[in-house]
Design an enzyme around this catalytic site. Structure first.
Site, PDB file in Angstrom:
ATOM      1  N   CYS A 114       0.823  -1.229   0.000  1.00 56.12           N
ATOM      2  CA  CYS A 114       0.000   0.000   0.000  1.00 56.12           C
ATOM      3  C   CYS A 114       0.848   1.267   0.000  1.00 56.12           C
ATOM      4  O   CYS A 114       0.400   2.306  -0.459  1.00 56.12           O
ATOM      5  CB  CYS A 114      -0.948  -0.009   1.194  1.00 56.12           C
ATOM      6  SG  CYS A 114      -2.066  -1.411   1.125  1.00 56.12           S
ATOM      7  N   HIS A 275      -3.819   6.981   1.343  1.00 55.08           N
ATOM      8  CA  HIS A 275      -4.073   5.670   0.738  1.00 55.08           C
ATOM      9  C   HIS A 275      -5.472   5.231   1.158  1.00 55.08           C
ATOM     10  O   HIS A 275      -5.846   5.350   2.330  1.00 55.08           O
ATOM     11  CB  HIS A 275      -3.021   4.677   1.234  1.00 55.08           C
ATOM     12  CG  HIS A 275      -3.437   3.260   1.057  1.00 55.08           C
ATOM     13  ND1 HIS A 275      -3.813   2.751  -0.165  1.00 55.08           N
ATOM     14  CD2 HIS A 275      -3.571   2.243   1.958  1.00 55.08           C
ATOM     15  CE1 HIS A 275      -4.148   1.482  -0.010  1.00 55.08           C
ATOM     16  NE2 HIS A 275      -4.016   1.151   1.261  1.00 55.08           N
ATOM     17  N   ASN A 305     -10.082  -0.722  -1.911  1.00 53.47           N
ATOM     18  CA  ASN A 305      -8.658  -0.501  -1.660  1.00 53.47           C
ATOM     19  C   ASN A 305      -7.879  -1.100  -2.835  1.00 53.47           C
ATOM     20  O   ASN A 305      -7.902  -2.311  -3.036  1.00 53.47           O
ATOM     21  CB  ASN A 305      -8.294  -1.183  -0.338  1.00 53.47           C
ATOM     22  CG  ASN A 305      -6.824  -1.085   0.026  1.00 53.47           C
ATOM     23  OD1 ASN A 305      -5.975  -0.840  -0.823  1.00 53.47           O
ATOM     24  ND2 ASN A 305      -6.512  -1.302   1.289  1.00 53.47           N
TER      25      ASN A 305
END
Ligand SMILES: CC(C)(COP(=O)(O)OP(=O)(O)OC[C@H]1O[C@@H](n2cnc3c(N)ncnc32)[C@H](O)[C@@H]1OP(=O)(O)O)[C@@H](O)C(=O)NCCC(=O)NCCS
Length: 350
Positions: A114, A275, A305
């Site tokens: 991430c 993020h 995500n």
């Protein structure tokens, strides 16, 4: 003195929209649970055969390169962040170089999950500041849909993730603008909390519970065996609450680190692009930093995500919506598997 400006941004998400109700048909979950815990309503899944992590990156990169006023042949270096590469090796960077008919330039793959895009951006920034390259393509792309456990066993992970790609072109500028600083961190003590163990060369070395009997296994069964697949050990696993707890500590910390390093305050920020891990995490960061709704960009509701792709997708979408103008202060921040976390503070140039 040279600085890196983001001269162009682009993003690509596949057409196929997957709703929470669609997932409820595959596993025991519900729209209510997913929305309440994560804020996610839909995500996109790539076409099974016509789209890959690299082809999505090509789409996003083509837009970023055009917006930078360049052609693929002008790019001096590729940095590609992903945890879901087309092949185990070689990396996606070379596949993108081939697909975009670029010169025989360097192509680097970054594996920081991430935080991957911000790590990649930081690497690109150093090459530009050092004068080695003028135009660098930095990409984050993921095709998660191929690697998730769609049974109830994997529901805490699978409902969160989506596919897509985002890209930026970093350009050298002699003006005092662009990336002001980047800050990168890691804490490997938590490496197994959010991870995919197989295929791998670990041989149970780090495992609390053995994943396979490597001492008696045939050599050809070391990397990936039928037994591992039968037990679902080829899928990512996550201790969600542990990730959540650490994320809400490290996100605000790394944003403040970036601001402090530049003698700036949260009130100076035009936009924070975190993020897109979980809407609840973004809301927590916003509250902790005392930011207004219009200072934090969220699109996880629509895309889920997308790991290394989430920051560049959000950045490109925010730019397209006119939320970022020349002179604006923009902070990118990420936290994820590793654990790794990072931030980049940018005075938008142009
Ligand atoms: C994953 C996450 C949404 C789970 O939410 P949570 O409130 O922490 O939920 P828990 O994991 O404690 O699980 C609560 C219950 O929901 C269940 N559950 C888990 N996933 C579910 C799903 N998709 N649908 C329905 N129930 C689910 C669990 O089995 C558990 O049931 P139990 O109480 O009967 O044991 C949350 O922990 C999170 O977002 N963590 C951070 C994840 C993240 O950001 N990852 C990416 C890092 S970049």
């Amino acid at each position: 003195m040279l600085h890196s400006v983001i001269a162009g941004t682009g993003f690509y998400v596949p057409e196929h929209v997957v709703t929470n109700d669609d997932l409820s048909k595959l596993m025991e979950t519900s729209n209510e649970w997913i929305v309440e815990r994560t804020g996610i309503s839909t995500r996109r899944y790539a076409h099974r055969t016509q789209e890959t992590t690299t082809t999505m990156a090509v789409e996003a990169s083509a837009v970023a390169i055009e917006r930078a006023g360049l052609k693929p042949a002008d790019i001096d270096f590729i940095i590609f962040a992903t945890l879901s590469p087309d092949y185990y090796f070689p990396g996606c960077g070379v596949l993108l170089q081939r697909a975009m008919k670029m010169r025989e330039i360097g192509a680097l793959d970054v594996r920081n999950q991430c935080s991957g895009f911000i790590y990649a951006l930081s690497v690109g920034d150093q090459f530009i500041r050092g004068g080695m390259y003028k135009n660098i393509l930095v990409v984050g792309s993921e095709k998660h849909s191929f690697g998730l456990d769609f049974s109830t066993r994997g529901r805490n992970v699978s409902v969160i993730f989506g596919d897509g790609a985002g890209a930026v072109v970093l350009k050298a500028s002699e003006k005092d603008e662009g990336i002001l600083s980047t800050h990168l961190h890691s804490d490997g003590a938590s490496a197994e909390i959010l991870a995919m163990f197989n295929p791998g060369t670990h041989g149970n070395h780090w495992a609390k519970e053995p994943l396979a009997d490597f001492n008696n296994a045939e050599w050809g069964d070391m990397y990936m065996s039928h037994a591992m697949i039968d037990k679902g050990q080829n899928f990512p696993t996550m201790d969600g609450p542990a990730v959540f707890k650490k994320a809400i500590e490290k996100f605000p910390e790394v944003v403040l680190e970036a601001l402090n390093a530049n003698n700036l305050k949260p009130t100076d920020l035009k936009l924070l692009i975190p993020h897109q891990a979980n809407l609840r995490i973004s809301q927590f960061i916003q509250h902790k930093l005392g930011l207004r709704d219009d200072q934090v960009f969220n699109n996880i509701q629509r895309y889920g995500n997308t790991t290394a792709a989430s920051v560049p997708i959000a950045l490109a979408e925010a730019w397209e919506q006119g939320l970022i103008q020349k002179g604006d202060l923009v902070c990118l921040a990420a936290f994820g598997s590793g654990f790794t976390w990072a931030s980049a503070l940018i005075r938008w140039g142009g």
